[in-house]
Design a protein around this motif. Structure first.
Motif, short mmCIF file in Angstrom:
data_model
loop_
_atom_site.label_atom_id
_atom_site.label_comp_id
_atom_site.label_asym_id
_atom_site.label_seq_id
_atom_site.Cartn_x
_atom_site.Cartn_y
_atom_site.Cartn_z
N ARG A 1 0.83 -1.20 0.00
CA ARG A 1 0.00 0.00 0.00
C ARG A 1 0.87 1.26 0.00
NH1 ARG A 1 -4.43 0.93 -1.89
NH2 ARG A 1 -5.35 -0.89 -0.85
N ALA A 2 1.97 1.23 0.75
CA ALA A 2 2.87 2.38 0.77
C ALA A 2 3.50 2.60 -0.60
CB ALA A 2 3.95 2.17 1.83
N ALA A 3 3.86 1.50 -1.29
CA ALA A 3 4.45 1.63 -2.63
C ALA A 3 3.45 2.20 -3.62
CB ALA A 3 4.95 0.26 -3.10
N LEU A 4 2.19 1.79 -3.52
CA LEU A 4 1.15 2.29 -4.42
C LEU A 4 0.88 3.78 -4.18
CD1 LEU A 4 -1.36 -0.70 -4.24
CD2 LEU A 4 -0.21 0.09 -6.31
N SER B 1 2.91 6.07 -2.52
CA SER B 1 4.07 6.97 -2.63
C SER B 1 4.74 6.90 -4.00
CB SER B 1 5.09 6.63 -1.55
OG SER B 1 5.69 5.36 -1.79
N GLY B 2 4.55 5.77 -4.71
CA GLY B 2 5.25 5.59 -5.98
C GLY B 2 6.70 5.25 -5.82
N ARG B 3 7.13 4.95 -4.58
CA ARG B 3 8.53 4.61 -4.34
C ARG B 3 8.63 3.15 -3.90
NH1 ARG B 3 8.12 9.59 -1.77
NH2 ARG B 3 8.00 8.57 0.27
N PRO B 4 9.74 2.48 -4.27
CA PRO B 4 9.92 1.08 -3.87
C PRO B 4 9.94 0.93 -2.35
CG PRO B 4 11.46 1.68 -5.61
CD PRO B 4 10.83 2.96 -5.14
N GLN B 5 9.46 -0.19 -1.86
CA GLN B 5 9.42 -0.48 -0.44
C GLN B 5 10.04 -1.87 -0.21
OE1 GLN B 5 8.09 1.77 1.82
NE2 GLN B 5 7.71 3.16 0.10
N GLU B 6 10.31 -2.14 1.06
CA GLU B 6 10.80 -3.46 1.45
C GLU B 6 9.95 -3.99 2.60
OE1 GLU B 6 14.91 -3.39 2.48
OE2 GLU B 6 15.60 -3.40 0.39
N ALA C 1 0.13 -0.82 -10.55
CA ALA C 1 0.23 -2.10 -9.84
C ALA C 1 1.53 -2.09 -9.05
CB ALA C 1 0.19 -3.27 -10.80
N VAL C 2 1.75 -3.15 -8.32
CA VAL C 2 2.98 -3.30 -7.56
C VAL C 2 3.50 -4.71 -7.77
CG1 VAL C 2 1.75 -3.97 -5.44
CG2 VAL C 2 4.07 -3.07 -5.29
N CYS C 3 4.82 -4.82 -7.94
CA CYS C 3 5.46 -6.11 -8.17
C CYS C 3 6.16 -6.57 -6.89
CB CYS C 3 6.48 -6.01 -9.31
SG CYS C 3 7.40 -7.55 -9.62
N LEU C 4 5.82 -7.78 -6.44
CA LEU C 4 6.51 -8.39 -5.31
C LEU C 4 7.58 -9.32 -5.88
CD1 LEU C 4 5.00 -10.03 -2.14
CD2 LEU C 4 6.55 -11.35 -3.58
N SER C 5 8.81 -9.15 -5.41
CA SER C 5 9.90 -10.01 -5.90
C SER C 5 10.81 -10.37 -4.74
CB SER C 5 10.70 -9.31 -7.00
OG SER C 5 11.29 -8.12 -6.51
N LEU D 1 4.64 -0.28 -10.24
CA LEU D 1 4.68 -0.38 -11.70
C LEU D 1 3.88 0.79 -12.27
CD1 LEU D 1 4.08 -4.24 -12.09
CD2 LEU D 1 6.25 -3.00 -11.89
N LYS D 2 4.53 1.62 -13.10
CA LYS D 2 3.93 2.85 -13.60
C LYS D 2 3.68 2.78 -15.10
CE LYS D 2 6.46 5.43 -10.04
NZ LYS D 2 7.42 6.53 -9.76
#
Length: 779
Positions: free
Chosen positions: A174-177, A179-184, A211-215, A202-203
């Motif tokens: 949710r924070a990544a979505l 803020s638009g910044r990568p999170q851990e 979306a957001v990619c979990l890796s 993902l922009k």
């Protein structure tokens, strides 16, 4: 209310099969308000046989598949569900059942190169939408979680892998979505997902987060744990196309000549590191799916997707036996699998009636399994068809093996996670975890085996044994011994008497083989060892006897580690002094460890060290404890197989047990009915009162007529069952008999047999107990 394109229906079901939770999504899906279903049996929502669902879930920790449910308006709905079995800190278990409902189309696939990169990445990847629901998952993530993408699509991470780690990862998503910044995020989502997770927004071309990619990034070079060889992913990707081509050629050669529809599912090349599917489960990759154009469509799990085969399913059995197997999909067990397993969707779509499973074999073992189906309009598969299928499968296996040989060498295969192939049965007395360590010499199947056998009165028997030698003959002997132990356990023999009968069987096996072929190597089992233990959760006592086998180790809740002082007794088939049963009381939460090939010398110290660490992490799951013990034994790996069985004891406290001493007079039967009525009311089991009153009164009447005082009545409520027991000091065994029309008696036990799920007699040192067990989930 505005209709959402996707929502999740969730429900929770307790160990008795009673619904305890019902979400708004479940209401929208099936039409029932929460008050209408909470507190009622979940089986009432099924549009199929409830017993089939119970058998499917028995002994499993997680299940996914298609379940037919009944809407409030009477419609039948086929839903894809994911069910998790959860255990609380107090030992209570329940099921969390989730289903994603969506009319959202699947996200479009990118160009081929991007698609190949995503699917064949050597690292787990998943894409979650702005509502935090899974859109895509690659093969490495499917492998790590032992779930196909189809079972996870549309669900949130907290429903795919319940736990605090998933909740933390969702907060970071949710924070990544936003803020638009990568999170851990850090947490253990699975055996292969135990490091820091990278969450990347993902922009689109305009910079908006879609979306957001979990890796799972690769580990640091200095980090502990195994690593995938650098060239493995490239080699694996390079040979995948050749393997699929070989499988598809098998389909072209056999459809419609041999079958109306077929699939080929391949085992993935061995992966390094821990993990793997639950015990007995097999994870394959679909390589081919083909149907006769004149028949039904070839629908089902798509080529390239993971295929998770439960223990006992035709693909799992075929791989375990390494020989062709024939099935009729009208048989109850096969029909249940075909109806509930999403991987068998092609059977339903093609209308398959006759099924032939053929393993793809090479000199190094099985590579996968081919399934051939025929519709009712054709003859069942015959011997000539089986031979033809084997020839085609052998050619396909040779092509697949050649393709895999082009890949760089890989790390050794992970250790098998379970013997016997079927998971331990459901029971309330013990929490069970099992592991099996193969011989370092690779000399073929060995004779190490174990079993978990539910007994009457909520008791459970634990068995470990070791037949000397390796090979098919030894495997056959293990099968005979295991069957014999289960048969003798059903008679409820004490441990020492059971081993005495088993000793006679081993002597007969050895004599039969010796007379048939004196020059042949004996597989009769001379020198076979065995340990048989019985745990009673009511008295918390464990009785054990052993025939030349190492004694069990016990870790009590205070951290004390000791080996039970059970007289050794001679190995089976050797003769000598009689076996002896020793009983000991175990505090609730004690850990029993039964192991083969030890403990002695260094192995003794290794096992002791591993068990001493158990109290340091009291919240650890028993599976993780089992892994830790096995890791300690790795440093002292023997030249023979090793089986490990861990059992954490539970107790049936006074709130789940009721006992009464009865007078030896006919009027006591009316008081028995009153006792039963009051006790079941206290347990909130009024629906079972009528049946239980009948069972108890019939058993007490028999004890009054044919037994001797003292007479005792006992009710037990373990897990999802209700047990009625009547003890008397007589030694006669009750039998059902056929009553004539004008007979006044003779129908009591027949009535008990009809009302109870199972019943029997348990003889004790003095007297006997007649018992009857009901299933509360059927109420």
């Amino acid at each position: 209310m505005e209709r959402q394109s996707t929502y999740t229906a969730t429900a929770t079901i307790d160990e008795r099969g009673i619904l305890t939770g019902w979400s708004d999504g479940a209401r929208r899906l099936l039409g029932y308000d929460s008050p209408a279903v909470i507190g009622r049996p979940a089986a009432g929502l099924l549009a199929t046989d409830p017993a089939a669902a119970r058998r499917t879930l028995a002994g499993q920790g997680r299940w996914h598949g298609t379940v037919p449910l009944r809407h409030q308006d009477g419609r039948r709905l086929e839903l894809n569900v994911l069910a998790h079995r959860r255990t609380s800190g107090t030992g209570r278990t329940d099921w969390l059942v989730v289903s994603a409902v969506t009319d959202r189309p699947q996200p479009p696939r990118g160009d081929p190169l991007e698609e190949w990169t995503f699917l064949q990445s050597p690292f787990p990847l998943a894409v979650f939408g702005p509502d935090l629901r899974l859109l895509r998952a690659n093969r490495r993530l499917e492998d790590a979680l032992a779930l196909p993408e189809a079972a996870m699509r549309g669900l949130r991470l907290a429903h795919i892998v319940p736990g605090t780690a998933s909740e933390e990862a969702e907060r970071s998503m949710r924070a990544a979505l936003e803020s638009g910044r990568p999170q851990e995020a850090r947490g253990r989502l699975g055996p292969d997902l135990a490091r820091t997770l990278a969450l990347t927004p993902l922009k689109d071309a305009d910079g908006r987060v879609r979306a957001v990619c979990l890796s799972l990034p690769p580990p640091d070079p200095g980090a502990a744990g195994p690593r995938r060889p650098a060239g493995e992913a490239d080699g694996r990707a390079a040979t995948t196309a050749d393997q699929v081509l070989a499988a598809q050629e098998l389909g072209k050669a056999t459809v419609p000549r041999l079958a109306d529809a077929m699939t080929v599912d391949l085992l993935d090349p061995p992966r390094s590191g821990p993990g793997g599917p639950p015990p007995g489960q097999v994870v394959l990759r679909r390589a081919a799916l083909r149907a006769d154009p004149g028949g039904g469509p070839a629908r089902g799990t798509c080529v390239g997707e993971a295929v998770v085969c439960p223990a006992g399913s035709p693909p799992a059995r075929c791989l375990a036996t390494a020989r062709p197997l024939l099935y009729d999909t009208a048989e109850p067990g096969i029909a249940e699998w075909a109806a509930l397993d999403p991987c068998a969707g092609w059977l339903r779509a093609s209308g398959t009636r006759f099924l032939l499973a053929v393993p793809l074999l090479t000199g190094d073992g099985p590579l996968g399994v081919a399934l051939f189906g025929r519709t009712p309009g054709r003859e069942p598969f015959g011997p000539q068809d089986v031979r033809l299928a084997e020839e085609f499968a052998a050619k396909a296996a040779a092509c697949v093996e050649q393709a895999r040989a082009e890949a760089p060498p890989r790390a050794p295969a992970p250790l098998p996670h379970g013997l016997p192939p079927h998971p331990p049965p459901g029971q309330a007395a013990l929490e069970i975890a099992t592991r099996w360590l193969p011989a370092a010499t690779g000399t073929g199947p060995g004779g190490d085996w174990f079993d978990v056998i539910p007994l009457s009165g909520a008791r459970v028997a634990l068995v470990v044994g070791d037949v000397v030698g390796h090979g098919i003959r030894v495997s056959a002997t293990v099968g005979r011994l295991r069957t014999a132990v289960r048969t003798l356990a059903d008679v409820d023999l004490p441990p020492d008497e059971l081993l005495t009968h088993l000793d006679d069987l081993v002597l007969r096996l050895a004599a039969d083989e010796g007379s048939a072929d004196p020059a042949a190597e004996s597989a009769g089992g001379i020198g076979t060892t065995c340990l048989y233990a019985v745990y009673d959760p009511v008295s918390r006592r464990c009785g054990a006897a052993r025939a030349g086998h190492p004694p069990p180790a016990v870790v009590t809740p205070d951290g004390t580690v000791r080996f039970l002082d059970v007289p050794a007794g001679p190995p089976l088939g050797m003769g000598g002094p009689p076996f002896e049963t020793v009983e000991t009381e175990l505090p609730e939460g004690s850990l029993l460890a039964l192991c083969t090939n030890g403990p002695s010398g260094a192995r003794d110290h290794a096992l002791g060290r591993a068990l001493e660490r158990v109290p340091e992490e009291p919240a650890s799951s028993l599976d993780s404890v089992c892994d830790r013990v096995l890791a300690e034994l790795l440093g002292h790996r023997p030249e023979d197989d090793t089986a490990l069985l861990l059992a954490r004891t539970r107790a049936l406290h006074g709130d789940r047990v009721a006992c009464w001493e009865l007078d030896n007079e006919p009027t006591v039967v009316s008081r028995v009915r009153r006792h039963v009525d009051e006790q079941l009311s206290a347990w909130d089991l009024e629906e079972a009162t009528f049946t239980t009153e009948l069972i108890a009164s019939e058993l007490v009447t028999n004890a009054l007529r044919y037994g001797r005082p003292p007479i005792r009545l006992r009710l037990l409520r373990p897990g999802t069952g209700l047990i009625c027991e009547v003890y008397d000091a007589g030694g006669s065994t009750p039998h059902m008999r056929r009553a004539r029309i004008f007979d006044e008696g003779g129908r009591g036990l027949l009535l008990v047999a009809q009302l109870a799920e199972r019943w029997g007699t348990r003889h004790e040192r003095t007297g006997k107990t007649v018992w009857a067990e009901q299933s509360l989930t059927a109420l």
